[in-house]
Design an enzyme around this catalytic site. Structure first.
Site, short mmCIF file in Angstrom:
data_model
loop_
_atom_site.label_atom_id
_atom_site.label_comp_id
_atom_site.label_asym_id
_atom_site.label_seq_id
_atom_site.Cartn_x
_atom_site.Cartn_y
_atom_site.Cartn_z
N ARG A 84 -76.07 82.77 20.15
CA ARG A 84 -75.06 81.71 19.91
C ARG A 84 -73.69 82.38 19.77
O ARG A 84 -73.60 83.55 19.36
CB ARG A 84 -75.37 80.97 18.61
CG ARG A 84 -76.60 80.09 18.65
CD ARG A 84 -76.90 79.57 17.26
NE ARG A 84 -78.11 78.75 17.25
CZ ARG A 84 -78.82 78.53 16.14
NH1 ARG A 84 -78.42 79.04 14.99
NH2 ARG A 84 -79.90 77.80 16.19
N ARG A 177 -73.07 71.74 12.64
CA ARG A 177 -73.18 73.12 13.10
C ARG A 177 -72.97 73.20 14.62
O ARG A 177 -72.58 74.22 15.14
CB ARG A 177 -74.55 73.67 12.71
CG ARG A 177 -74.70 75.15 12.85
CD ARG A 177 -76.05 75.61 12.35
NE ARG A 177 -77.13 75.25 13.27
CZ ARG A 177 -78.39 75.65 13.08
NH1 ARG A 177 -78.72 76.36 12.01
NH2 ARG A 177 -79.35 75.33 13.93
N ARG A 188 -85.72 69.44 16.49
CA ARG A 188 -85.63 70.12 15.19
C ARG A 188 -85.84 69.14 14.04
O ARG A 188 -86.45 69.48 13.04
CB ARG A 188 -84.28 70.82 15.07
CG ARG A 188 -84.30 72.07 15.93
CD ARG A 188 -83.04 72.85 15.94
NE ARG A 188 -83.24 73.95 16.87
CZ ARG A 188 -83.03 75.22 16.59
NH1 ARG A 188 -82.61 75.54 15.40
NH2 ARG A 188 -83.25 76.16 17.47
#
Ligand code: GDP
Ligand code: ADP
Length: 238
Positions: A84, A177, A188
């Protein structure tokens, strides 16, 4: 009975009137030499598993512990997940290819590995062994299925489940986020619902309250401190 003065100070240490040398000389004159060996060995290094659903704050908690200089070894695990923005190879993860990961499995270099949200993740065995051998407490930041595997391999580890205050708070954190596209976000959240049901597989649960990250760090350190005071130490065989 502590003197009035020490009572006023609370529990100020009672000062000796005579030096230690002088006292030991007096003891020698009595033909008595006390044993100098420590009563107890230093506590055994611990393996601390910090787990919980995506978005509860595992990474943030570990980063805060590192900022505060908490003297644990934070294991850097291997993953095939793409890096990321802002993540550093060898710090956040060892970012490896599928072939490299397969080779690690082949060579028996991983203590545990799993497919997590579609990517491989695994714990380098040698890194854990070396950290323990150096006398450091070791932190494993792994998912709930990984925690179940580690409980079989290292039953004496300490298992801490980190959670947010509510599913809403968890979802808001994941959205804020911005690391997952909507479809992956749904996976998730669905996984988080299942993982919350496995709370009773853990020894401790810490609620990482909104805006109270330092309190979360304090709680985890308090758990480790208490575990170090156990009469029956959690000796790790690995
Ligand atoms: N089983 C297992 N889980 C891991 C390992 N390394 C990281 N994880 C977990 O994999 C999950 C996904 O991690 P990541 O892709 O960084 O996503 P995030 O949790 O949303 O930040 C998290 O719960 C990590 O704690 C590992 O070596 N084994
Ligand atoms: N106590 C907290 N209060 C508010 N936001 C938090 C707190 N802990 C973590 N966060 C934020 O929530 C998001 C998810 O945290 P992260 O550490 O990435 O979770 P995990 O590693 O468990 O997936 C991040 O944006 C992080 O900055």
């Amino acid at each position: 009975m502590p003197s009035k003065q020490s009572q006023q100070k609370g529990c100020a240490p009672v000062r000796r009137n005579m030096s230690k040398e002088h006292l030991l000389q007096e003891l020698e004159a009595l033909d008595f030499a006390p044993d100098r060996e420590p009563y107890l060995p230093p506590p055994s290094p611990l393996v601390i598993v910090i787990s919980g659903p995506s978005g509860v704050g595992k990474d943030a908690t570990i980063k805060r512990m590192q900022e505060l200089g908490v003297p644990f070894h934070f294991v850097v695990t291997a993953t095939t997940r793409p890096r990321r923005p802002g993540e550093v190879h060898g710090k956040d993860y060892f970012f490896v290819s599928l072939e490299e990961f397969a080779e690690m499995i082949e060579k028996g270099e991983l203590l545990e590995y799993a497919v997590v949200y579609g990517d491989y993740k695994g714990i380098p065995k040698q890194q854990v062994r070396e950290a323990l051998a150096s006398g450091k407490d070791v932190v494993l930041r792994i998912d709930v299925q990984g925690a179940a595997t580690i409980r079989k391999i290292i039953p004496n580890a300490i298992f801490i489940f980190l959670t947010a205050e509510s599913e809403e708070e968890l979802v808001l954190r994941l959205m804020e986020r911005k690391t997952e596209p909507p479809d992956k976000l749904k996976l998730r959240i669905a996984t988080a619902r299942q993982e919350m049901k496995r709370l009773d597989e853990f020894d401790y649960v810490v609620v990482n309250r909104d805006g109270a990250l330092d309190e979360t760090v304090h709680r985890i350190c308090a758990i480790v401190e208490a575990e170090k005071c156990r009469v029956r130490q959690r000796v790790i065989e690995l």
